[in-house]
Design an enzyme around this catalytic site. Structure first.
Site, PDB file in Angstrom:
ATOM      1  N   ASN A 207       0.873  -1.129  -0.085  1.00  0.00           N
ATOM      2  CA  ASN A 207       0.027   0.072   0.062  1.00  0.00           C
ATOM      3  C   ASN A 207       0.924   1.469   0.041  1.00  0.00           C
ATOM      4  OD1 ASN A 207      -2.391   1.490  -0.093  1.00  0.00           O
ATOM      5  ND2 ASN A 207      -3.115   0.807   2.116  1.00  0.00           N
ATOM      6  N   HIS A 238      -8.688   3.313   8.316  1.00  0.00           N
ATOM      7  CA  HIS A 238      -8.951   2.016   7.664  1.00  0.00           C
ATOM      8  C   HIS A 238     -10.748   1.681   8.200  1.00  0.00           C
ATOM      9  CE1 HIS A 238      -5.082   0.689   6.742  1.00  0.00           C
ATOM     10  NE2 HIS A 238      -5.483  -0.125   5.961  1.00  0.00           N
TER      11      HIS A 238
END
Length: 385
Positions: A207, A238
Protein backbone atom coordinates in the site's frame (compact mmCIF):
# COMPACT_ATOMS: atom_id res chain seq x y z
CA UNK A 1 0.44 28.33 -2.45
CA UNK A 2 4.07 27.42 -2.83
CA UNK A 3 7.26 29.16 -1.73
CA UNK A 4 10.48 28.22 -3.49
CA UNK A 5 13.80 28.64 -1.66
CA UNK A 6 16.86 27.95 -3.76
CA UNK A 7 16.60 24.42 -5.12
CA UNK A 8 14.15 23.30 -2.47
CA UNK A 9 10.40 23.74 -2.55
CA UNK A 10 8.40 24.19 0.62
CA UNK A 11 4.68 23.67 0.08
CA UNK A 12 1.79 25.06 2.08
CA UNK A 13 -1.32 23.45 0.70
CA UNK A 14 -3.97 20.81 1.20
CA UNK A 15 -2.51 17.73 2.94
CA UNK A 16 -1.06 15.29 0.44
CA UNK A 17 -1.69 17.44 -2.65
CA UNK A 18 1.94 18.39 -3.19
CA UNK A 19 5.22 16.75 -2.40
CA UNK A 20 7.44 18.81 -0.15
CA UNK A 21 11.20 19.26 0.04
CA UNK A 22 11.85 18.05 -3.50
CA UNK A 23 14.97 19.01 -5.39
CA UNK A 24 13.95 20.89 -8.54
CA UNK A 25 15.75 22.04 -11.64
CA UNK A 26 15.10 25.56 -12.95
CA UNK A 27 12.56 24.35 -15.51
CA UNK A 28 10.79 22.23 -12.91
CA UNK A 29 10.68 25.19 -10.51
CA UNK A 30 8.96 27.25 -13.19
CA UNK A 31 6.35 24.54 -13.63
CA UNK A 32 5.98 24.05 -9.87
CA UNK A 33 4.99 27.64 -9.09
CA UNK A 34 1.22 27.37 -9.38
CA UNK A 35 -1.82 29.10 -8.04
CA UNK A 36 -4.19 27.27 -5.75
CA UNK A 37 -6.36 24.84 -7.72
CA UNK A 38 -9.75 25.99 -8.90
CA UNK A 39 -12.88 24.20 -7.73
CA UNK A 40 -13.04 22.27 -11.01
CA UNK A 41 -9.39 21.19 -10.70
CA UNK A 42 -9.85 20.18 -7.06
CA UNK A 43 -12.99 18.13 -7.79
CA UNK A 44 -11.30 16.60 -10.82
CA UNK A 45 -8.38 15.51 -8.65
CA UNK A 46 -10.63 13.96 -5.99
CA UNK A 47 -13.27 12.41 -8.25
CA UNK A 48 -11.43 11.37 -11.40
CA UNK A 49 -12.91 8.16 -12.79
CA UNK A 50 -9.57 6.31 -12.88
CA UNK A 51 -9.11 6.14 -9.14
CA UNK A 52 -12.39 7.02 -7.45
CA UNK A 53 -13.18 3.39 -6.49
CA UNK A 54 -9.85 1.82 -5.53
CA UNK A 55 -7.27 4.55 -5.94
CA UNK A 56 -4.34 4.56 -5.83
CA UNK A 57 -3.65 7.85 -4.12
CA UNK A 58 -1.52 10.28 -6.11
CA UNK A 59 -0.21 13.76 -5.43
CA UNK A 60 -2.02 16.72 -6.95
CA UNK A 61 1.19 17.80 -8.67
CA UNK A 62 1.50 14.47 -10.52
CA UNK A 63 -2.20 14.51 -11.42
CA UNK A 64 -2.29 18.04 -12.82
CA UNK A 65 0.97 17.41 -14.69
CA UNK A 66 -0.74 14.46 -16.40
CA UNK A 67 -3.94 16.42 -17.13
CA UNK A 68 -2.01 19.29 -18.70
CA UNK A 69 0.05 16.92 -20.85
CA UNK A 70 3.38 17.71 -19.23
CA UNK A 71 4.07 14.19 -17.95
CA UNK A 72 6.17 13.41 -21.00
CA UNK A 73 8.60 16.27 -20.40
CA UNK A 74 9.95 13.76 -17.98
CA UNK A 75 13.27 12.87 -16.48
CA UNK A 76 15.81 10.14 -16.91
CA UNK A 77 17.64 8.45 -14.04
CA UNK A 78 21.29 9.42 -13.95
CA UNK A 79 24.27 7.40 -12.78
CA UNK A 80 24.17 8.96 -9.32
CA UNK A 81 20.54 7.87 -8.81
CA UNK A 82 19.14 11.39 -9.14
CA UNK A 83 16.74 12.32 -11.89
CA UNK A 84 18.14 14.54 -14.64
CA UNK A 85 15.88 16.68 -16.79
CA UNK A 86 15.68 15.61 -20.41
CA UNK A 87 14.10 17.10 -23.51
CA UNK A 88 10.54 16.18 -24.43
CA UNK A 89 10.25 12.71 -25.92
CA UNK A 90 7.61 10.93 -27.91
CA UNK A 91 4.64 9.83 -25.84
CA UNK A 92 5.42 6.24 -24.80
CA UNK A 93 2.88 3.47 -25.19
CA UNK A 94 1.57 1.94 -21.95
CA UNK A 95 0.40 -1.24 -23.71
CA UNK A 96 3.24 -3.47 -22.50
CA UNK A 97 2.92 -2.32 -18.89
CA UNK A 98 -0.88 -2.67 -18.97
CA UNK A 99 -0.73 -6.21 -20.40
CA UNK A 100 1.83 -7.30 -17.81
CA UNK A 101 -0.29 -5.92 -14.98
CA UNK A 102 -3.46 -7.53 -16.34
CA UNK A 103 -1.66 -10.88 -16.41
CA UNK A 104 -0.70 -10.37 -12.76
CA UNK A 105 -4.35 -9.55 -12.02
CA UNK A 106 -5.49 -12.79 -13.68
CA UNK A 107 -2.99 -14.93 -11.80
CA UNK A 108 -3.81 -13.22 -8.49
CA UNK A 109 -7.54 -13.73 -8.98
CA UNK A 110 -7.06 -17.38 -9.95
CA UNK A 111 -4.83 -18.00 -6.92
CA UNK A 112 -7.33 -16.30 -4.63
CA UNK A 113 -10.34 -18.25 -5.93
CA UNK A 114 -8.63 -21.64 -5.80
CA UNK A 115 -6.24 -21.52 -2.84
CA UNK A 116 -7.91 -19.08 -0.45
CA UNK A 117 -11.12 -21.10 -0.32
CA UNK A 118 -9.24 -24.28 0.61
CA UNK A 119 -6.96 -22.54 3.15
CA UNK A 120 -9.19 -20.10 5.04
CA UNK A 121 -7.67 -17.88 7.71
CA UNK A 122 -10.56 -18.77 10.04
CA UNK A 123 -9.22 -22.33 10.32
CA UNK A 124 -6.45 -20.95 12.54
CA UNK A 125 -9.02 -20.58 15.34
CA UNK A 126 -10.79 -23.91 14.72
CA UNK A 127 -11.01 -25.76 18.05
CA UNK A 128 -10.15 -29.15 16.57
CA UNK A 129 -7.16 -27.70 14.71
CA UNK A 130 -5.91 -25.92 17.83
CA UNK A 131 -6.26 -29.09 19.92
CA UNK A 132 -4.62 -31.55 17.51
CA UNK A 133 -2.11 -29.62 15.41
CA UNK A 134 1.54 -29.45 16.42
CA UNK A 135 3.32 -26.11 16.69
CA UNK A 136 5.22 -26.51 13.37
CA UNK A 137 1.90 -27.27 11.68
CA UNK A 138 0.29 -24.19 13.24
CA UNK A 139 3.15 -21.97 12.10
CA UNK A 140 3.17 -23.35 8.54
CA UNK A 141 -0.60 -23.10 8.17
CA UNK A 142 -0.62 -19.56 9.57
CA UNK A 143 1.91 -18.46 6.95
CA UNK A 144 0.22 -20.28 4.03
CA UNK A 145 -3.29 -19.09 4.92
CA UNK A 146 -2.19 -15.45 5.09
CA UNK A 147 -0.16 -15.91 1.92
CA UNK A 148 -3.35 -17.10 0.23
CA UNK A 149 -5.25 -14.05 1.55
CA UNK A 150 -2.92 -11.50 -0.07
CA UNK A 151 -3.69 -12.03 -3.80
CA UNK A 152 -7.07 -10.29 -3.54
CA UNK A 153 -5.17 -7.11 -2.61
CA UNK A 154 -2.66 -7.75 -5.40
CA UNK A 155 -5.59 -8.07 -7.83
CA UNK A 156 -7.37 -4.85 -6.77
CA UNK A 157 -4.30 -2.61 -6.58
CA UNK A 158 -2.68 -3.93 -9.76
CA UNK A 159 -5.94 -3.56 -11.69
CA UNK A 160 -6.30 0.03 -10.46
CA UNK A 161 -2.70 0.72 -11.52
CA UNK A 162 -3.35 -0.83 -14.96
CA UNK A 163 -6.48 1.33 -15.44
CA UNK A 164 -4.49 4.49 -14.73
CA UNK A 165 -1.69 3.37 -17.04
CA UNK A 166 -4.18 2.61 -19.83
CA UNK A 167 -5.39 6.21 -19.54
CA UNK A 168 -1.78 7.41 -19.79
CA UNK A 169 -1.29 8.22 -16.11
CA UNK A 170 1.57 6.70 -14.14
CA UNK A 171 4.52 7.40 -16.43
CA UNK A 172 7.58 8.08 -14.27
CA UNK A 173 10.17 8.63 -16.98
CA UNK A 174 12.92 6.53 -18.50
CA UNK A 175 15.53 4.45 -16.76
CA UNK A 176 19.23 4.56 -17.64
CA UNK A 177 18.61 2.03 -20.43
CA UNK A 178 15.93 4.20 -22.03
CA UNK A 179 13.03 1.94 -21.03
CA UNK A 180 9.75 3.60 -20.04
CA UNK A 181 8.75 3.26 -16.38
CA UNK A 182 5.04 3.06 -15.52
CA UNK A 183 5.26 2.80 -11.74
CA UNK A 184 4.65 6.39 -10.63
CA UNK A 185 1.50 5.47 -8.68
CA UNK A 186 2.04 1.73 -8.22
CA UNK A 187 0.70 0.63 -4.87
CA UNK A 188 2.75 -2.50 -4.20
CA UNK A 189 5.83 -4.48 -5.19
CA UNK A 190 4.91 -8.15 -4.96
CA UNK A 191 8.41 -9.62 -5.13
CA UNK A 192 9.73 -7.36 -2.36
CA UNK A 193 6.67 -8.13 -0.21
CA UNK A 194 7.07 -11.89 -0.45
CA UNK A 195 10.84 -11.74 0.03
CA UNK A 196 10.83 -9.20 2.88
CA UNK A 197 13.54 -9.76 5.48
CA UNK A 198 12.30 -7.05 7.84
CA UNK A 199 9.03 -5.58 9.01
CA UNK A 200 10.00 -2.21 7.51
CA UNK A 201 10.74 -3.74 4.11
CA UNK A 202 7.27 -5.31 4.06
CA UNK A 203 5.53 -2.05 5.02
CA UNK A 204 7.56 0.00 2.52
CA UNK A 205 6.28 -2.15 -0.35
CA UNK A 206 2.65 -2.64 0.78
CA UNK A 207 0.00 0.00 0.00
CA UNK A 208 2.81 2.33 -1.01
CA UNK A 209 0.85 5.47 -1.87
CA UNK A 210 -1.14 5.42 1.37
CA UNK A 211 2.08 4.84 3.32
CA UNK A 212 3.64 7.89 1.66
CA UNK A 213 0.56 9.95 2.54
CA UNK A 214 0.76 8.82 6.18
CA UNK A 215 4.45 9.68 6.22
CA UNK A 216 3.81 13.20 4.91
CA UNK A 217 0.80 14.10 7.04
CA UNK A 218 1.76 12.38 10.30
CA UNK A 219 5.19 10.77 10.66
CA UNK A 220 7.21 13.76 9.46
CA UNK A 221 5.12 16.28 11.39
CA UNK A 222 4.98 14.80 14.87
CA UNK A 223 7.79 15.11 17.38
CA UNK A 224 6.56 12.57 19.92
CA UNK A 225 6.36 8.83 19.13
CA UNK A 226 5.86 9.23 15.36
CA UNK A 227 5.65 5.47 14.77
CA UNK A 228 2.86 4.99 17.32
CA UNK A 229 0.88 8.00 16.11
CA UNK A 230 1.20 6.96 12.47
CA UNK A 231 -0.06 3.43 13.17
CA UNK A 232 -3.01 4.80 15.16
CA UNK A 233 -3.92 7.18 12.34
CA UNK A 234 -3.70 4.30 9.89
CA UNK A 235 -6.09 2.24 12.02
CA UNK A 236 -8.59 5.13 12.16
CA UNK A 237 -8.25 5.63 8.40
CA UNK A 238 -9.09 1.96 7.72
CA UNK A 239 -12.39 1.96 9.62
CA UNK A 240 -14.10 0.99 12.84
CA UNK A 241 -13.65 -2.79 12.97
CA UNK A 242 -11.83 -3.84 16.18
CA UNK A 243 -9.55 -6.13 14.18
CA UNK A 244 -7.97 -3.13 12.49
CA UNK A 245 -6.97 -1.61 15.84
CA UNK A 246 -5.62 -4.90 17.18
CA UNK A 247 -3.53 -5.31 14.04
CA UNK A 248 -2.05 -1.82 14.05
CA UNK A 249 -1.37 -1.76 17.80
CA UNK A 250 0.40 -5.10 17.43
CA UNK A 251 2.18 -3.66 14.40
CA UNK A 252 3.61 -0.85 16.54
CA UNK A 253 5.14 -3.37 18.92
CA UNK A 254 6.48 -5.57 16.11
CA UNK A 255 7.97 -2.62 14.23
CA UNK A 256 9.79 -1.22 17.26
CA UNK A 257 11.04 -4.67 18.33
CA UNK A 258 12.22 -5.50 14.79
CA UNK A 259 14.03 -2.15 14.60
CA UNK A 260 15.79 -2.83 17.90
CA UNK A 261 16.83 -6.32 16.81
CA UNK A 262 18.12 -5.07 13.48
CA UNK A 263 20.12 -2.20 15.01
CA UNK A 264 21.74 -4.45 17.60
CA UNK A 265 22.56 -7.57 15.57
CA UNK A 266 22.58 -6.97 11.83
CA UNK A 267 26.12 -5.56 11.64
CA UNK A 268 27.48 -8.88 12.95
CA UNK A 269 26.16 -10.74 9.88
CA UNK A 270 27.27 -8.55 6.98
CA UNK A 271 30.39 -10.56 6.13
CA UNK A 272 31.08 -13.16 4.83
CA UNK A 273 28.40 -13.74 2.21
CA UNK A 274 27.48 -17.18 3.60
CA UNK A 275 26.76 -15.66 7.00
CA UNK A 276 24.74 -12.88 5.36
CA UNK A 277 22.68 -15.49 3.48
CA UNK A 278 22.01 -17.38 6.72
CA UNK A 279 20.93 -14.11 8.37
CA UNK A 280 18.60 -13.33 5.46
CA UNK A 281 16.96 -16.77 5.68
CA UNK A 282 16.37 -16.42 9.42
CA UNK A 283 15.05 -12.85 9.18
CA UNK A 284 12.79 -13.78 6.24
CA UNK A 285 11.27 -16.62 8.25
CA UNK A 286 10.77 -14.50 11.37
CA UNK A 287 9.37 -11.57 9.36
CA UNK A 288 6.83 -13.67 7.48
CA UNK A 289 5.61 -15.36 10.66
CA UNK A 290 5.44 -12.02 12.51
CA UNK A 291 3.52 -10.37 9.66
CA UNK A 292 1.06 -13.27 9.50
CA UNK A 293 0.61 -13.22 13.29
CA UNK A 294 0.01 -9.47 13.25
CA UNK A 295 -2.56 -9.29 10.44
CA UNK A 296 -4.85 -12.16 11.50
CA UNK A 297 -7.24 -9.72 13.31
CA UNK A 298 -7.23 -7.55 10.17
CA UNK A 299 -8.78 -10.47 8.27
CA UNK A 300 -11.04 -11.76 11.07
CA UNK A 301 -12.26 -8.20 11.87
CA UNK A 302 -14.21 -9.14 15.04
CA UNK A 303 -12.67 -8.89 18.47
CA UNK A 304 -13.67 -12.29 19.85
CA UNK A 305 -12.07 -14.48 17.13
CA UNK A 306 -9.01 -12.20 17.16
CA UNK A 307 -8.44 -12.77 20.87
CA UNK A 308 -9.15 -16.48 20.38
CA UNK A 309 -6.28 -16.63 17.91
CA UNK A 310 -3.83 -14.67 20.05
CA UNK A 311 -4.70 -16.67 23.15
CA UNK A 312 -4.19 -19.92 21.24
CA UNK A 313 -0.65 -18.68 20.57
CA UNK A 314 -0.33 -17.57 24.21
CA UNK A 315 0.44 -14.03 23.00
CA UNK A 316 3.95 -15.32 22.44
CA UNK A 317 5.08 -12.71 19.90
CA UNK A 318 3.60 -9.89 21.97
CA UNK A 319 5.59 -11.07 24.99
CA UNK A 320 8.73 -11.56 22.91
CA UNK A 321 8.42 -8.06 21.43
CA UNK A 322 8.05 -6.49 24.88
CA UNK A 323 11.09 -8.40 26.16
CA UNK A 324 13.14 -7.23 23.20
CA UNK A 325 12.26 -3.59 23.88
CA UNK A 326 13.02 -3.96 27.59
CA UNK A 327 16.31 -5.85 27.24
CA UNK A 328 17.93 -4.40 24.12
CA UNK A 329 19.25 -0.84 23.94
CA UNK A 330 17.23 1.29 21.55
CA UNK A 331 19.35 3.56 19.41
CA UNK A 332 18.17 7.00 18.43
CA UNK A 333 16.99 7.14 14.86
CA UNK A 334 18.58 9.65 12.50
CA UNK A 335 15.30 11.56 12.41
CA UNK A 336 15.30 12.00 16.18
CA UNK A 337 18.96 13.03 16.14
CA UNK A 338 18.30 15.64 13.47
CA UNK A 339 15.30 16.97 15.39
CA UNK A 340 17.39 17.26 18.58
CA UNK A 341 20.19 18.98 16.68
CA UNK A 342 17.75 21.41 15.07
CA UNK A 343 16.30 22.28 18.49
CA UNK A 344 19.78 22.88 19.89
CA UNK A 345 20.71 24.96 16.85
CA UNK A 346 17.59 27.10 17.12
CA UNK A 347 18.22 27.60 20.85
CA UNK A 348 21.82 28.62 20.24
CA UNK A 349 20.71 31.04 17.53
CA UNK A 350 18.19 32.61 19.90
CA UNK A 351 20.89 32.89 22.58
CA UNK A 352 23.29 34.51 20.11
CA UNK A 353 20.58 36.91 18.96
CA UNK A 354 19.85 37.76 22.60
CA UNK A 355 23.53 38.44 23.28
CA UNK A 356 23.81 40.56 20.13
CA UNK A 357 20.73 42.58 21.04
CA UNK A 358 22.05 42.98 24.61
CA UNK A 359 25.40 44.10 23.30
CA UNK A 360 23.78 46.53 20.90
CA UNK A 361 21.57 47.92 23.69
CA UNK A 362 24.55 48.40 26.06
CA UNK A 363 26.57 49.98 23.25
CA UNK A 364 23.76 52.37 22.40
CA UNK A 365 23.32 53.21 26.12
CA UNK A 366 27.04 53.98 26.46
CA UNK A 367 26.90 56.21 23.39
CA UNK A 368 23.90 58.05 24.81
CA UNK A 369 25.73 58.65 28.11
CA UNK A 370 28.83 59.91 26.29
CA UNK A 371 26.74 62.22 24.15
CA UNK A 372 24.99 63.61 27.21
CA UNK A 373 28.35 64.21 28.95
CA UNK A 374 29.65 65.99 25.86
CA UNK A 375 26.55 68.20 25.75
CA UNK A 376 26.94 69.11 29.46
CA UNK A 377 30.65 69.91 28.98
CA UNK A 378 29.92 72.17 26.01
CA UNK A 379 27.24 73.99 27.98
CA UNK A 380 29.69 74.60 30.88
CA UNK A 381 32.32 75.92 28.52
CA UNK A 382 29.82 78.27 26.88
CA UNK A 383 28.72 79.57 30.26
CA UNK A 384 32.34 80.20 31.32
CA UNK A 385 32.93 82.07 28.13
Amino acid sequence: MEILIGKKSTCFCFSGMFRKDEELTSSQRDLAVRRMPSLLEYLSYNCNFMGILAGPLCSYKDYITFIEGRSYHMTQSGENGKEETQYERTEPSPNTAVIQKLLICGLSLLFHLTICTTLPVEYNIDEHFQATASWPTKIIYLYISLLAARPKYYFAWTLADAINNAAGFGFRGYDKNGAARWDLISNLRIQQIEMSTSFKMFLDNWNIQTALWLKRVCYERTSFSPTIQTFILSAIWHGVYPGYYLTFLTGVLMTLAARAMRNNFRHYFIEPSQLKFFYDVITWTVTQVAISYTVVPFVLLSIKPSFMFYSSWYYCLHILGILVLLLLPVKKTQRRKNTHENIQLSQSKKFDEGENSLGQNSFSTTNNVCNQNQEIASRHSSLKQ
